[in-house]
Write a protein that holds these residues in place. Structure first.
Motif, PDB file in Angstrom:
ATOM      1  N   THR A  46       0.833  -1.205   0.000  1.00  0.00           N
ATOM      2  CA  THR A  46       0.000   0.000   0.000  1.00  0.00           C
ATOM      3  C   THR A  46       0.865   1.252   0.000  1.00  0.00           C
ATOM      4  O   THR A  46       0.540   2.242  -0.671  1.00  0.00           O
ATOM      5  CB  THR A  46      -0.959  -0.006   1.201  1.00  0.00           C
ATOM      6  OG1 THR A  46      -1.901  -1.075   1.036  1.00  0.00           O
ATOM      7  CG2 THR A  46      -1.740   1.299   1.294  1.00  0.00           C
ATOM      8  N   GLN A  96      -9.914   1.028  -0.706  1.00  0.00           N
ATOM      9  CA  GLN A  96     -10.478  -0.161  -0.065  1.00  0.00           C
ATOM     10  C   GLN A  96     -11.803   0.175   0.609  1.00  0.00           C
ATOM     11  O   GLN A  96     -12.793  -0.550   0.454  1.00  0.00           O
ATOM     12  CB  GLN A  96      -9.504  -0.735   0.966  1.00  0.00           C
ATOM     13  CG  GLN A  96     -10.090  -1.930   1.730  1.00  0.00           C
ATOM     14  CD  GLN A  96      -9.096  -2.530   2.708  1.00  0.00           C
ATOM     15  OE1 GLN A  96      -7.953  -2.100   2.793  1.00  0.00           O
ATOM     16  NE2 GLN A  96      -9.523  -3.521   3.459  1.00  0.00           N
ATOM     17  N   GLU A 177      -6.904  -2.803  -2.578  1.00  0.00           N
ATOM     18  CA  GLU A 177      -7.768  -3.825  -1.971  1.00  0.00           C
ATOM     19  C   GLU A 177      -9.251  -3.545  -2.266  1.00  0.00           C
ATOM     20  O   GLU A 177     -10.064  -3.398  -1.351  1.00  0.00           O
ATOM     21  CB  GLU A 177      -7.550  -3.869  -0.449  1.00  0.00           C
ATOM     22  CG  GLU A 177      -6.134  -4.187  -0.012  1.00  0.00           C
ATOM     23  CD  GLU A 177      -5.833  -5.681  -0.018  1.00  0.00           C
ATOM     24  OE1 GLU A 177      -6.649  -6.450  -0.550  1.00  0.00           O
ATOM     25  OE2 GLU A 177      -4.776  -6.064   0.494  1.00  0.00           O
ATOM     26  N   GLY A 180     -11.684  -5.771  -0.419  1.00  0.00           N
ATOM     27  CA  GLY A 180     -11.444  -5.997   1.008  1.00  0.00           C
ATOM     28  C   GLY A 180     -12.671  -5.680   1.848  1.00  0.00           C
ATOM     29  O   GLY A 180     -13.389  -4.709   1.598  1.00  0.00           O
ATOM     30  N   THR A 209      -3.422  -6.087  -3.586  1.00  0.00           N
ATOM     31  CA  THR A 209      -4.339  -7.044  -2.985  1.00  0.00           C
ATOM     32  C   THR A 209      -3.577  -8.096  -2.201  1.00  0.00           C
ATOM     33  O   THR A 209      -2.432  -8.427  -2.531  1.00  0.00           O
ATOM     34  CB  THR A 209      -5.215  -7.730  -4.069  1.00  0.00           C
ATOM     35  OG1 THR A 209      -6.134  -8.617  -3.447  1.00  0.00           O
ATOM     36  CG2 THR A 209      -4.375  -8.498  -5.085  1.00  0.00           C
TER      37      THR A 209
END
Length: 258
Positions: A46, A96, A177, A180, A209
């Motif tokens: 990230t 996300q 993500e 997520g 991811t």
């Protein structure tokens, strides 16, 4: 594939105290290519996405973006206003948590329309028609156009964020993500939607991811990160079917054992 990458990073390094978040990371993304970055929590994936998108600054290295005219621009050499314009036009970012990418106090249609207006659209009827078309495209009933995102489920909020991001047809989309926190059935449906939209629009995507199955479904190439380093990279099927690095082998075997 284009002769030159759309985005290119060289020697990115960043430390948080004694912790190496990024350790001499280099990568390239070509137009129309989906590249997945996988690794466990704390691997640096990230942080890498934030540095590549200009949201965080590295202590060493550089990120080059080639604009539609083919001119290479150093992302961290841009001023804040130029970077904001880039994020409103050529780039998109899917968070996300969809609440980070949506205006929760604005209607669903307004969320999509705002990005069109930021790109220069001014005709209210045309903006509303495009918003309705995109809601339909991400499987949201256009009759809910005037509902606020707070009334939507988590999966619907994520689909709305995707519509807001893609409505201006960006050249490069960063995804952190995107499935997520969603139920497995919702994840599968969303992944199918993302795959169809990416293929249809010919987008370049950088996908972060932890989900190996999502990476296999969406990505042409795969980068595996551990402790801020890229420990393995290559075509997705090659890396996942014949992993060479012990850490990649562990990641793949943990999925198979689940």
């Amino acid at each position: 594939m284009s002769a030159a990458p759309l985005l290119e990073a060289e020697g990115l390094s960043l430390r948080f105290g004694a912790i190496p978040a990024l350790d001499r990371v280099s990568l390239a993304v070509w137009p129309g290519e989906v590249v997945a970055i996988v690794g466990e929590s704390g691997s640096g994936k990230t942080t890498l996405l934030r540095v590549l998108s200009g949201l965080a600054r590295p202590q060493a290295g550089r990120v080059l973006y080639r604009d539609p005219a083919g001119e290479a621009r150093e992302v961290h050499g841009m001023g804040e206003a130029a970077l904001r314009r880039l994020h409103r036009s050529d780039w998109g970012f899917v968070h996300q948590n969809p609440r980070d990418g949506l205006r929760m106090g604005v209607s669903a249609g307004g969320n999509v329309g705002e990005r069109l207006m930021a790109a220069g659209a001014r005709h209210y009827g045309a903006i509303r028609a495009q918003a309705a078309a995109w809601l339909r495209r991400v499987e949201i009933d256009p009759a809910r156009m005037d509902d606020p995102p707070a009334k939507f489920s988590g999966g619907m909020q994520q689909r709305l964020q995707i519509a807001r991001t893609l409505v201006t047809h960006p050249r490069l989309v960063f995804m952190d993500e995107p499935t997520g926190g969603l139920d497995v059935s919702v994840q599968a449906r969303l992944l199918d939607l993302i795959r169809a939209l990416v293929a249809d629009l010919g987008l370049a995507v950088l996908l972060v991811t932890h989900d190996i199955a999502a990476a296999r479904l969406l990505a042409h190439r795969l980068l595996v990160m551990r402790h801020g380093r890229v420990v393995e990279e290559g075509l997705t099927d090659r890396v996942l079917d014949d992993p060479q690095h012990p850490y990649t082998q562990l990641l793949v075997s943990s999925v198979l054992a689940a």
